[in-house]
Design a protein around this motif. Structure first.
Motif, PDB file in Angstrom:
ATOM      1  N   PRO A  39       0.836  -1.203   0.000  1.00 59.02           N
ATOM      2  CA  PRO A  39       0.000   0.000   0.000  1.00 59.02           C
ATOM      3  C   PRO A  39       0.874   1.257   0.000  1.00 59.02           C
ATOM      4  O   PRO A  39       1.914   1.306   0.648  1.00 59.02           O
ATOM      5  CB  PRO A  39      -0.778  -0.100   1.319  1.00 59.02           C
ATOM      6  N   GLY A  40       0.481   2.236  -0.768  1.00 61.06           N
ATOM      7  CA  GLY A  40       1.199   3.503  -0.819  1.00 61.06           C
ATOM      8  C   GLY A  40       2.436   3.493  -1.692  1.00 61.06           C
ATOM      9  O   GLY A  40       3.193   4.463  -1.708  1.00 61.06           O
ATOM     10  N   PHE A  41       2.657   2.416  -2.446  1.00 56.49           N
ATOM     11  CA  PHE A  41       3.832   2.337  -3.319  1.00 56.49           C
ATOM     12  C   PHE A  41       3.830   3.489  -4.313  1.00 56.49           C
ATOM     13  O   PHE A  41       2.816   3.801  -4.923  1.00 56.49           O
ATOM     14  CB  PHE A  41       3.847   1.008  -4.068  1.00 56.49           C
ATOM     15  N   GLU A  42       4.962   4.127  -4.460  1.00 57.68           N
ATOM     16  CA  GLU A  42       5.117   5.210  -5.435  1.00 57.68           C
ATOM     17  C   GLU A  42       6.490   5.123  -6.068  1.00 57.68           C
ATOM     18  O   GLU A  42       7.422   4.576  -5.477  1.00 57.68           O
ATOM     19  CB  GLU A  42       4.968   6.566  -4.754  1.00 57.68           C
ATOM     20  N   MET A  43       6.599   5.685  -7.250  1.00 55.38           N
ATOM     21  CA  MET A  43       7.886   5.786  -7.927  1.00 55.38           C
ATOM     22  C   MET A  43       8.124   7.248  -8.275  1.00 55.38           C
ATOM     23  O   MET A  43       7.173   7.982  -8.581  1.00 55.38           O
ATOM     24  CB  MET A  43       7.894   4.972  -9.220  1.00 55.38           C
ATOM     25  N   SER A  44       9.388   7.637  -8.251  1.00 54.62           N
ATOM     26  CA  SER A  44       9.748   8.989  -8.676  1.00 54.62           C
ATOM     27  C   SER A  44       9.575   9.080 -10.192  1.00 54.62           C
ATOM     28  O   SER A  44       9.431   8.063 -10.880  1.00 54.62           O
ATOM     29  CB  SER A  44      11.194   9.297  -8.298  1.00 54.62           C
ATOM     30  N   ALA A  45       9.630  10.273 -10.718  1.00 54.91           N
ATOM     31  CA  ALA A  45       9.508  10.461 -12.170  1.00 54.91           C
ATOM     32  C   ALA A  45      10.610   9.693 -12.895  1.00 54.91           C
ATOM     33  O   ALA A  45      10.362   9.054 -13.925  1.00 54.91           O
ATOM     34  CB  ALA A  45       9.558  11.940 -12.515  1.00 54.91           C
TER      35      ALA A  45
END
Length: 64
Positions: free
Chosen positions: A34-40
């Motif tokens: 949950p909440g996984f994100e990647m930078s640009a």
């Protein structure tokens, strides 16, 4: 009227397990959290390599 039957043949479970195992091994670490994100920059790198990974794993081919 009866409800839809959502059962699958046993071999489908094996296939689903195979696909999930491959995805866990090949998607970025933390993808399923949950909440996984990647930078640009991470997104750009992922997009430039993902199709090759899919092809290398036998999960994609050319299409129209």
């Amino acid at each position: 009227m009866t409800g839809m039957e959502l059962t699958y043949p046993t071999d489908t479970d094996v296939f689903r397990s195979t696909v999930k195992e491959w995805l866990v091994e090949n998607l970025p670490s933390g993808w399923f959290e949950p909440g996984f994100e990647m930078s640009a920059d991470q997104k750009k790198e992922f997009q430039s390599t993902w199709t090759r990974k899919l092809f290398g794993g036998g999960w994609i081919c050319a299409s129209w």
